[in-house]
Design a protein around this motif. Structure first.
Motif, mmCIF file in Angstrom:
data_model
loop_
_atom_site.group_PDB
_atom_site.id
_atom_site.type_symbol
_atom_site.label_atom_id
_atom_site.label_comp_id
_atom_site.label_asym_id
_atom_site.label_seq_id
_atom_site.Cartn_x
_atom_site.Cartn_y
_atom_site.Cartn_z
ATOM 1 N N ALA A 36 0.853 -1.182 0.000
ATOM 2 C CA ALA A 36 0.000 0.000 0.000
ATOM 3 C C ALA A 36 0.891 1.236 0.000
ATOM 4 N N VAL A 37 0.618 2.160 -0.881
ATOM 5 C CA VAL A 37 1.413 3.377 -0.983
ATOM 6 C C VAL A 37 0.888 4.383 0.038
ATOM 7 N N PRO A 38 1.768 4.867 0.928
ATOM 8 C CA PRO A 38 1.343 5.880 1.905
ATOM 9 C C PRO A 38 0.934 7.173 1.211
ATOM 10 N N ARG A 39 0.201 8.009 1.929
ATOM 11 C CA ARG A 39 -0.243 9.306 1.395
ATOM 12 C C ARG A 39 0.164 10.418 2.367
ATOM 13 N N PRO A 40 1.472 10.682 2.443
ATOM 14 C CA PRO A 40 1.928 11.722 3.371
ATOM 15 C C PRO A 40 1.699 13.125 2.813
ATOM 16 N N ASN A 41 1.929 14.124 3.681
ATOM 17 C CA ASN A 41 1.851 15.508 3.222
ATOM 18 C C ASN A 41 3.020 15.792 2.277
ATOM 19 N N ALA A 42 2.999 16.945 1.617
ATOM 20 C CA ALA A 42 3.990 17.270 0.586
ATOM 21 C C ALA A 42 5.415 17.290 1.136
ATOM 22 N N ARG A 43 5.617 17.837 2.327
ATOM 23 C CA ARG A 43 6.955 17.905 2.915
ATOM 24 C C ARG A 43 7.509 16.511 3.165
ATOM 25 N N THR A 44 6.689 15.641 3.739
ATOM 26 C CA THR A 44 7.118 14.274 4.018
ATOM 27 C C THR A 44 7.351 13.507 2.720
ATOM 28 N N ALA A 45 6.491 13.707 1.737
ATOM 29 C CA ALA A 45 6.669 13.034 0.443
ATOM 30 C C ALA A 45 8.012 13.407 -0.181
ATOM 31 N N LYS A 46 8.431 14.663 -0.032
ATOM 32 C CA LYS A 46 9.725 15.092 -0.566
ATOM 33 C C LYS A 46 10.858 14.350 0.145
ATOM 34 N N LEU A 47 10.778 14.239 1.462
ATOM 35 C CA LEU A 47 11.796 13.480 2.210
ATOM 36 C C LEU A 47 11.839 12.034 1.723
#
Length: 163
Positions: A36-47
């Motif tokens: 399952a692909v997580p759905r983090p916020n934009a800042r976390t997705a960049k990390l």
């Protein structure tokens, strides 16, 4: 949450933990992995995208074979696959002051044994939660996958508290 409330094991305790979690089994006939692909916020997705760029080609002696659906937030190695998911939500077990934890090469991990015999390790005190699942058929080497993954996590995910 204060990390000192978690019980920690050092890398020196790895042989004992490996013996504790060793489970006999055969590999699955189904070689295709999914996550399952997580759905983090934009800042976390960049990390997480930064982490994906520095992940090792091999973990626990197995080459990288990413799960489906393809995403920079997930990675996998071997069959049955060791699965990494970056940007997962904070695990409820982090609220338990008796939860088991370990520090492996400078990265703190929360340990959670799942009902199916697999183990999930989730980073602690990092700006994004990174979860590594080791299937029950791959637990013979204990936390060796975390040793292989720690340099990438240290490089890409800064110390801190995840949102």
């Amino acid at each position: 949450m204060n990390s000192s409330r978690h019980r920690h094991r050092s890398v020196a305790a790895l042989p004992a933990l490996a013996l504790l979690i060793t489970v006999a089994g055969c590999s699955s006939a189904d070689d295709s992995a999914s996550a399952a692909v997580p759905r983090p916020n934009a800042r976390t997705a960049k990390l997480c995208r930064n982490l994906d760029k520095v992940l090792p080609a091999t973990v626990d002696g197995e080459r990288r074979e990413d799960p489906q659906p393809a995403s920079a937030l997930t990675a996998g190695w071997g069959s049955p696959a060791i699965i990494l998911r970056c940007g997962v939500p904070r695990p409820a077990q982090m609220n338990d002051p008796e939860a088991d934890g370990a520090e492996v090469n400078g990265v703190g991990w929360l340990l959670h044994k799942r009902d199916d015999g697999s183990f999930a390790f989730t980073t602690t005190l990092r700006e994004a939660y990174v979860e590594v699942t080791i299937p029950k058929d791959r637990t013979a080497n204990g936390m060796a996958p975390l040793v292989d993954l720690a340099p990438a996590v240290r490089k890409a995910i800064p110390k801190g508290i995840a949102d």
